[in-house]
Design a protein around this motif. Structure first.
Motif, PDB file in Angstrom:
ATOM      1  N   PHE A 101       0.826  -1.202   0.000  1.00 60.45           N
ATOM      2  CA  PHE A 101       0.000   0.000   0.000  1.00 60.45           C
ATOM      3  C   PHE A 101       0.859   1.250   0.000  1.00 60.45           C
ATOM      4  CE2 PHE A 101      -2.414  -3.162   2.589  1.00 60.45           C
ATOM      5  CZ  PHE A 101      -3.409  -3.420   1.659  1.00 60.45           C
ATOM      6  N   ASP A 102       0.206   2.356  -0.356  1.00 59.81           N
ATOM      7  CA  ASP A 102       0.861   3.663  -0.326  1.00 59.81           C
ATOM      8  C   ASP A 102      -0.055   4.657   0.371  1.00 59.81           C
ATOM      9  OD1 ASP A 102       3.212   3.036  -1.678  1.00 59.81           O
ATOM     10  OD2 ASP A 102       2.307   3.379  -3.646  1.00 59.81           O
ATOM     11  N   GLY A 103       0.534   5.699   0.896  1.00 58.28           N
ATOM     12  CA  GLY A 103      -0.218   6.818   1.430  1.00 58.28           C
ATOM     13  C   GLY A 103      -0.984   6.518   2.703  1.00 58.28           C
ATOM     14  N   VAL A 104      -2.193   7.063   2.766  1.00 60.55           N
ATOM     15  CA  VAL A 104      -3.007   6.990   3.966  1.00 60.55           C
ATOM     16  C   VAL A 104      -3.415   5.548   4.268  1.00 60.55           C
ATOM     17  CG1 VAL A 104      -5.189   7.745   4.990  1.00 60.55           C
ATOM     18  CG2 VAL A 104      -3.836   9.337   3.649  1.00 60.55           C
ATOM     19  N   LYS A 105      -3.683   4.773   3.227  1.00 58.43           N
ATOM     20  CA  LYS A 105      -4.081   3.372   3.435  1.00 58.43           C
ATOM     21  C   LYS A 105      -2.951   2.592   4.109  1.00 58.43           C
ATOM     22  CE  LYS A 105      -6.398  -0.373   1.061  1.00 58.43           C
ATOM     23  NZ  LYS A 105      -6.935  -0.843  -0.211  1.00 58.43           N
ATOM     24  N   GLN A 106      -1.743   2.820   3.701  1.00 61.97           N
ATOM     25  CA  GLN A 106      -0.595   2.135   4.308  1.00 61.97           C
ATOM     26  C   GLN A 106      -0.435   2.532   5.767  1.00 61.97           C
ATOM     27  OE1 GLN A 106       2.792   3.472   5.101  1.00 61.97           O
ATOM     28  NE2 GLN A 106       3.506   1.450   5.684  1.00 61.97           N
ATOM     29  N   ILE A 107      -0.633   3.800   6.063  1.00 58.74           N
ATOM     30  CA  ILE A 107      -0.511   4.279   7.441  1.00 58.74           C
ATOM     31  C   ILE A 107      -1.597   3.671   8.315  1.00 58.74           C
ATOM     32  CG2 ILE A 107      -0.672   6.320   8.912  1.00 58.74           C
ATOM     33  CD1 ILE A 107       0.626   7.896   6.586  1.00 58.74           C
ATOM     34  N   ALA A 108      -2.834   3.640   7.806  1.00 57.80           N
ATOM     35  CA  ALA A 108      -3.957   3.106   8.581  1.00 57.80           C
ATOM     36  C   ALA A 108      -3.777   1.622   8.874  1.00 57.80           C
ATOM     37  CB  ALA A 108      -5.266   3.346   7.837  1.00 57.80           C
ATOM     38  N   VAL A 109      -3.390   0.854   7.867  1.00 60.46           N
ATOM     39  CA  VAL A 109      -3.198  -0.588   8.067  1.00 60.46           C
ATOM     40  C   VAL A 109      -2.001  -0.834   8.981  1.00 60.46           C
ATOM     41  CG1 VAL A 109      -2.671  -2.767   6.900  1.00 60.46           C
ATOM     42  CG2 VAL A 109      -4.311  -1.186   5.888  1.00 60.46           C
ATOM     43  N   SER A 110      -0.954  -0.076   8.813  1.00 55.83           N
ATOM     44  CA  SER A 110       0.229  -0.238   9.644  1.00 55.83           C
ATOM     45  C   SER A 110      -0.054   0.098  11.102  1.00 55.83           C
ATOM     46  CB  SER A 110       1.361   0.644   9.107  1.00 55.83           C
ATOM     47  OG  SER A 110       2.544   0.428   9.835  1.00 55.83           O
ATOM     48  N   LEU A 111      -0.812   1.148  11.339  1.00 59.57           N
ATOM     49  CA  LEU A 111      -1.171   1.513  12.714  1.00 59.57           C
ATOM     50  C   LEU A 111      -2.041   0.447  13.371  1.00 59.57           C
ATOM     51  CD1 LEU A 111      -1.896   5.340  12.483  1.00 59.57           C
ATOM     52  CD2 LEU A 111      -0.078   4.220  13.759  1.00 59.57           C
TER      53      LEU A 111
END
Length: 58
Positions: free
Chosen positions: A23-33
């Motif tokens: 993923f990239d961007g906001v989706k990557q941050i949300a899943v990672s968090l």
């Protein structure tokens, strides 16, 4: 219980690592968090269970 927590810890860690590639961007941050929170929660539960088991032995 411990086996389930270890499985959850391993799966969430693998998912957290793979999010940077998938993923990239906001989706990557949300899943990672979210997977990071699961990793921290599972690790904390395992630590508490270990502490409780050690106290029960003494």
């Amino acid at each position: 219980m411990k086996a389930l927590l270890w499985l959850l810890l391993a799966a969430a860690t693998a998912a957290n690592i793979s999010t940077s590639f998938a993923f990239d961007g906001v989706k990557q941050i949300a899943v990672s968090l979210s997977t990071g929170a699961v990793v921290i929660g599972a690790a904390a539960c395992l630590a508490l269970l270990r502490h409780r088991d050690r106290q029960a032995r003494t």
